[in-house]
Design a protein around this motif. Structure first.
Motif, PDB file in Angstrom:
ATOM      1  N   ASP A  48      -9.592 -18.205  -7.266  1.00 61.41           N
ATOM      2  CA  ASP A  48     -11.033 -17.985  -7.217  1.00 61.41           C
ATOM      3  C   ASP A  48     -11.507 -17.472  -8.563  1.00 61.41           C
ATOM      4  O   ASP A  48     -10.868 -16.617  -9.184  1.00 61.41           O
ATOM      5  N   LEU A  49     -12.635 -17.992  -9.005  1.00 61.75           N
ATOM      6  CA  LEU A  49     -13.214 -17.572 -10.274  1.00 61.75           C
ATOM      7  C   LEU A  49     -14.598 -16.983 -10.043  1.00 61.75           C
ATOM      8  O   LEU A  49     -15.284 -17.334  -9.081  1.00 61.75           O
ATOM      9  N   GLU A  50     -14.996 -16.103 -10.941  1.00 64.09           N
ATOM     10  CA  GLU A  50     -16.388 -15.661 -10.961  1.00 64.09           C
ATOM     11  C   GLU A  50     -17.279 -16.849 -11.319  1.00 64.09           C
ATOM     12  O   GLU A  50     -16.828 -17.803 -11.965  1.00 64.09           O
ATOM     13  N   PRO A  51     -18.549 -16.808 -10.934  1.00 60.85           N
ATOM     14  CA  PRO A  51     -19.460 -17.852 -11.404  1.00 60.85           C
ATOM     15  C   PRO A  51     -19.518 -17.872 -12.933  1.00 60.85           C
ATOM     16  O   PRO A  51     -19.271 -16.856 -13.595  1.00 60.85           O
ATOM     17  N   ALA A  52     -19.817 -19.035 -13.487  1.00 66.62           N
ATOM     18  CA  ALA A  52     -19.987 -19.137 -14.936  1.00 66.62           C
ATOM     19  C   ALA A  52     -21.040 -18.136 -15.409  1.00 66.62           C
ATOM     20  O   ALA A  52     -22.052 -17.917 -14.741  1.00 66.62           O
ATOM     21  N   ARG A  59     -22.800 -22.683 -28.937  1.00 70.70           N
ATOM     22  CA  ARG A  59     -21.694 -23.403 -29.555  1.00 70.70           C
ATOM     23  C   ARG A  59     -20.793 -22.423 -30.291  1.00 70.70           C
ATOM     24  O   ARG A  59     -21.284 -21.590 -31.053  1.00 70.70           O
ATOM     25  N   VAL A  60     -19.471 -22.536 -30.076  1.00 73.48           N
ATOM     26  CA  VAL A  60     -18.532 -21.802 -30.919  1.00 73.48           C
ATOM     27  C   VAL A  60     -17.767 -22.739 -31.857  1.00 73.48           C
ATOM     28  O   VAL A  60     -17.111 -22.277 -32.787  1.00 73.48           O
ATOM     29  N   ALA A  61     -17.844 -24.030 -31.619  1.00 75.62           N
ATOM     30  CA  ALA A  61     -17.116 -24.993 -32.448  1.00 75.62           C
ATOM     31  C   ALA A  61     -17.666 -24.998 -33.865  1.00 75.62           C
ATOM     32  O   ALA A  61     -18.851 -25.257 -34.090  1.00 75.62           O
ATOM     33  N   ALA A  62     -16.808 -24.712 -34.840  1.00 71.59           N
ATOM     34  CA  ALA A  62     -17.219 -24.781 -36.238  1.00 71.59           C
ATOM     35  C   ALA A  62     -17.606 -26.209 -36.601  1.00 71.59           C
ATOM     36  O   ALA A  62     -16.957 -27.174 -36.175  1.00 71.59           O
ATOM     37  N   ASP A  63     -18.659 -26.353 -37.371  1.00 71.92           N
ATOM     38  CA  ASP A  63     -19.048 -27.660 -37.905  1.00 71.92           C
ATOM     39  C   ASP A  63     -17.973 -28.088 -38.907  1.00 71.92           C
ATOM     40  O   ASP A  63     -17.726 -27.386 -39.899  1.00 71.92           O
ATOM     41  N   PRO A  64     -17.295 -29.216 -38.683  1.00 77.30           N
ATOM     42  CA  PRO A  64     -16.190 -29.603 -39.581  1.00 77.30           C
ATOM     43  C   PRO A  64     -16.633 -29.896 -41.002  1.00 77.30           C
ATOM     44  O   PRO A  64     -15.799 -29.945 -41.914  1.00 77.30           O
ATOM     45  N   VAL A  88     -17.834 -13.213 -27.814  1.00 81.74           N
ATOM     46  CA  VAL A  88     -18.994 -13.929 -27.277  1.00 81.74           C
ATOM     47  C   VAL A  88     -18.587 -14.797 -26.099  1.00 81.74           C
ATOM     48  O   VAL A  88     -17.478 -15.350 -26.053  1.00 81.74           O
ATOM     49  N   VAL A  89     -19.497 -14.930 -25.145  1.00 80.53           N
ATOM     50  CA  VAL A  89     -19.315 -15.848 -24.028  1.00 80.53           C
ATOM     51  C   VAL A  89     -19.888 -17.203 -24.426  1.00 80.53           C
ATOM     52  O   VAL A  89     -21.015 -17.301 -24.917  1.00 80.53           O
ATOM     53  N   ALA A  90     -19.082 -18.249 -24.228  1.00 78.29           N
ATOM     54  CA  ALA A  90     -19.539 -19.614 -24.513  1.00 78.29           C
ATOM     55  C   ALA A  90     -18.810 -20.560 -23.575  1.00 78.29           C
ATOM     56  O   ALA A  90     -17.873 -20.173 -22.867  1.00 78.29           O
ATOM     57  N   GLU A  91     -19.239 -21.816 -23.581  1.00 81.50           N
ATOM     58  CA  GLU A  91     -18.605 -22.823 -22.725  1.00 81.50           C
ATOM     59  C   GLU A  91     -17.434 -23.490 -23.438  1.00 81.50           C
ATOM     60  O   GLU A  91     -17.559 -23.931 -24.583  1.00 81.50           O
ATOM     61  N   ILE A  92     -16.300 -23.569 -22.746  1.00 79.62           N
ATOM     62  CA  ILE A  92     -15.193 -24.418 -23.210  1.00 79.62           C
ATOM     63  C   ILE A  92     -15.542 -25.873 -22.946  1.00 79.62           C
ATOM     64  O   ILE A  92     -15.286 -26.757 -23.769  1.00 79.62           O
ATOM     65  N   GLU A  93     -16.109 -26.130 -21.788  1.00 81.82           N
ATOM     66  CA  GLU A  93     -16.678 -27.414 -21.415  1.00 81.82           C
ATOM     67  C   GLU A  93     -17.791 -27.110 -20.414  1.00 81.82           C
ATOM     68  O   GLU A  93     -17.908 -25.975 -19.938  1.00 81.82           O
ATOM     69  N   PRO A  94     -18.656 -28.075 -20.099  1.00 83.49           N
ATOM     70  CA  PRO A  94     -19.778 -27.771 -19.215  1.00 83.49           C
ATOM     71  C   PRO A  94     -19.330 -27.138 -17.895  1.00 83.49           C
ATOM     72  O   PRO A  94     -18.429 -27.625 -17.214  1.00 83.49           O
ATOM     73  N   GLY A  95     -19.948 -26.007 -17.564  1.00 80.96           N
ATOM     74  CA  GLY A  95     -19.640 -25.310 -16.325  1.00 80.96           C
ATOM     75  C   GLY A  95     -18.477 -24.354 -16.402  1.00 80.96           C
ATOM     76  O   GLY A  95     -18.185 -23.652 -15.427  1.00 80.96           O
ATOM     77  N   VAL A  96     -17.795 -24.307 -17.549  1.00 82.96           N
ATOM     78  CA  VAL A  96     -16.616 -23.452 -17.726  1.00 82.96           C
ATOM     79  C   VAL A  96     -16.900 -22.473 -18.858  1.00 82.96           C
ATOM     80  O   VAL A  96     -17.029 -22.878 -20.020  1.00 82.96           O
ATOM     81  N   THR A  97     -17.035 -21.184 -18.542  1.00 82.58           N
ATOM     82  CA  THR A  97     -17.290 -20.192 -19.585  1.00 82.58           C
ATOM     83  C   THR A  97     -16.060 -19.329 -19.803  1.00 82.58           C
ATOM     84  O   THR A  97     -15.189 -19.193 -18.940  1.00 82.58           O
ATOM     85  N   PHE A  98     -16.007 -18.738 -20.992  1.00 82.04           N
ATOM     86  CA  PHE A  98     -14.867 -17.926 -21.420  1.00 82.04           C
ATOM     87  C   PHE A  98     -15.370 -16.945 -22.460  1.00 82.04           C
ATOM     88  O   PHE A  98     -16.297 -17.257 -23.215  1.00 82.04           O
ATOM     89  N   THR A  99     -14.767 -15.771 -22.508  1.00 82.24           N
ATOM     90  CA  THR A  99     -15.124 -14.794 -23.533  1.00 82.24           C
ATOM     91  C   THR A  99     -14.212 -14.985 -24.739  1.00 82.24           C
ATOM     92  O   THR A  99     -13.035 -14.627 -24.707  1.00 82.24           O
ATOM     93  N   TYR A 100     -14.760 -15.607 -25.761  1.00 76.06           N
ATOM     94  CA  TYR A 100     -14.024 -15.860 -27.000  1.00 76.06           C
ATOM     95  C   TYR A 100     -14.057 -14.622 -27.888  1.00 76.06           C
ATOM     96  O   TYR A 100     -14.962 -13.786 -27.800  1.00 76.06           O
ATOM     97  N   MET A 101     -13.078 -14.527 -28.780  1.00 69.81           N
ATOM     98  CA  MET A 101     -13.134 -13.594 -29.900  1.00 69.81           C
ATOM     99  C   MET A 101     -13.250 -14.443 -31.164  1.00 69.81           C
ATOM    100  O   MET A 101     -12.505 -15.410 -31.339  1.00 69.81           O
ATOM    101  N   THR A 102     -14.177 -14.088 -32.035  1.00 72.86           N
ATOM    102  CA  THR A 102     -14.490 -14.974 -33.152  1.00 72.86           C
ATOM    103  C   THR A 102     -14.614 -14.214 -34.469  1.00 72.86           C
ATOM    104  O   THR A 102     -14.860 -13.009 -34.501  1.00 72.86           O
ATOM    105  N   PHE A 103     -14.458 -14.944 -35.540  1.00 69.18           N
ATOM    106  CA  PHE A 103     -14.932 -14.536 -36.859  1.00 69.18           C
ATOM    107  C   PHE A 103     -16.241 -15.292 -37.101  1.00 69.18           C
ATOM    108  O   PHE A 103     -16.263 -16.525 -37.110  1.00 69.18           O
ATOM    109  N   ASN A 244     -11.280 -26.986 -32.628  1.00 71.44           N
ATOM    110  CA  ASN A 244     -12.550 -26.308 -32.924  1.00 71.44           C
ATOM    111  C   ASN A 244     -13.156 -25.657 -31.680  1.00 71.44           C
ATOM    112  O   ASN A 244     -14.369 -25.639 -31.490  1.00 71.44           O
ATOM    113  N   GLY A 245     -12.276 -25.109 -30.838  1.00 69.85           N
ATOM    114  CA  GLY A 245     -12.704 -24.139 -29.847  1.00 69.85           C
ATOM    115  C   GLY A 245     -13.318 -24.637 -28.564  1.00 69.85           C
ATOM    116  O   GLY A 245     -13.523 -23.850 -27.641  1.00 69.85           O
ATOM    117  N   GLU A 246     -13.656 -25.925 -28.471  1.00 65.95           N
ATOM    118  CA  GLU A 246     -14.249 -26.465 -27.259  1.00 65.95           C
ATOM    119  C   GLU A 246     -13.560 -27.783 -26.918  1.00 65.95           C
ATOM    120  O   GLU A 246     -13.037 -28.475 -27.795  1.00 65.95           O
TER     121      GLU A 246
END
Length: 362
Positions: A48-52, A59-64, A88-103, A244-246
């Motif tokens: 069971d997961l919490e709601p998104a 966006r967390v994906a760096a622009d290449p 930061v909280v962002a989507e890995i894919e639509p409907g799926v969120t995750f708390t990333y750690m970023t620079f 690139n994170g997503e």
């Protein structure tokens, strides 16, 4: 040789992009694990997961394409660099969120470009919203922990570090506090390039990509908010393998940002944060014209390499071109990571069709 049917060729090229989804799109039913060996292949109920959650960034994906241009100066300089760590909280894919750690709110972190003999003047800041300490270890830095000990700061704190880059190459930097694997898996890695004094050969385009794996308490594609799973990480069984994170971030279906022409050359800086798995970096439909393994610019490149291993905590510099237009998939050739876990990027090549090189039957 038959003349190509342009309409059919375009259709095939479209399938090439769609084929990426076919190659990369079998993640199973949301909310269910793909296979349960205890039930003869029947899917088992996932955790069971919490709601998104509401996202902090779209966006967390760096622009290449977002990297400094090649260095043209012939003398050392002081290179100012600012890195701010933020969770930061962002989507890995639509409907799926995750708390990333970023620079700087991106994965991989900003591309740092220097030349042998330069001094990096680093401002390192931990955002006030952070919940834990962070730091940075530069593999291009000679000094304790690559600077990690000198840069460890708590939420809301800032420090400064100066270090001289003394050897050429493309090197990983990453967070290196306790639970270093957790921080890297959550997105805290990037590349620092140290150009040789004579610079790099000229190319038409440069792109910046980074691969890492993410371990969560959910299944791939299961909608909801995914928490980090330390047991999965200890078992080296990631939920996602990402470029690139997503999931499928740098593709026409998402951020279509690597576009070139048939007469142009491309250099790619590819970093693998890990924390555990190496990448078998491969271009489907092409080869790497040149490979500097482990980012070792001081070495002679390998030529016409089909697949190059990139170790966790290391890089590769590769060049490519294609005389044939179409979509070229950049993958980890451990292909289940592509088809099921997200490790895919696409270079789109536009230009005239050369039947003398590639001529599919009508």
């Amino acid at each position: 040789m038959n003349q190509p049917n342009t309409t059919r060729r375009r259709m095939l090229q479209g399938m090439g992009v769609g084929g990426a989804a076919a190659l990369a799109g079998c993640s199973g039913r949301p909310g269910l694990s793909a296979v349960d060996p205890n039930t003869g292949g029947e899917p088992a109920e996932a955790a069971d997961l919490e709601p998104a959650k509401a996202v902090d960034v779209d966006r967390v994906a760096a622009d290449p394409r977002d990297l400094p241009p090649p260095i043209t100066r012939d003398e050392p300089a002081v290179v100012p660099v600012t890195l701010e760590t933020e969770e930061v909280v962002a989507e890995i894919e639509p409907g799926v969120t995750f708390t990333y750690m970023t620079f700087n709110r991106q994965i991989p972190g900003p591309f740092v470009r220097t030349r042998v003999g330069d001094t990096v003047d680093l401002t390192f800041r931990n955002n006030t919203s952070s919940t834990m300490a962070h730091n940075v270890d530069f593999h291009a830095c000679r000094g304790p922990g690559g600077g990690a000990e000198a840069t460890t700061v708590g939420p809301g704190e800032e420090t400064n570090l100066k270090f001289k880059v003394t050897y050429p190459g493309a090197f990983i930097y990453h967070c290196a506090v306790a639970n270093v694997d957790y921080h890297i898996s959550s997105g805290m890695f990037g590349i620092i390039l140290v150009e040789p004094e004579e610079g790099l050969p000229e190319v038409d385009h440069e792109f910046y990509l980074g691969q890492h794996e993410v371990y969560t308490n959910g299944d791939t594609g299961q909608e909801g908010h995914h928490q980090f799973d330390f047991e999965k990480m200890a078992d080296e069984n990631p939920t996602y393998s990402l470029i690139n994170g997503e999931k499928y971030a740098i593709t026409p279906g998402k951020y279509d940002e690597m576009n070139v022409k048939t007469d142009e050359t491309v250099r790619i800086f590819y970093g693998v944060g890990g924390p555990n798995q190496f990448s078998s970096f491969h271009a489907i439909g092409s080869v790497w014209d040149e490979v500097w393994s482990q980012g070792s610019i001081a070495s002679e490149p390998q030529r016409y390499v089909q697949t190059t291993p990139v170790l966790p905590g290391s890089t590769a510099i590769v060049t490519m071109h294609s005389p044939v237009p179409g979509g070229y998939k950049l993958v980890d050739h451990a292909l289940s990571r592509v088809a099921r876990k997200g490790a895919l990027a696409i270079v789109n090549v536009e230009g005239p069709e050369p039947p003398e090189v590639f001529d599919p039957a009508e």
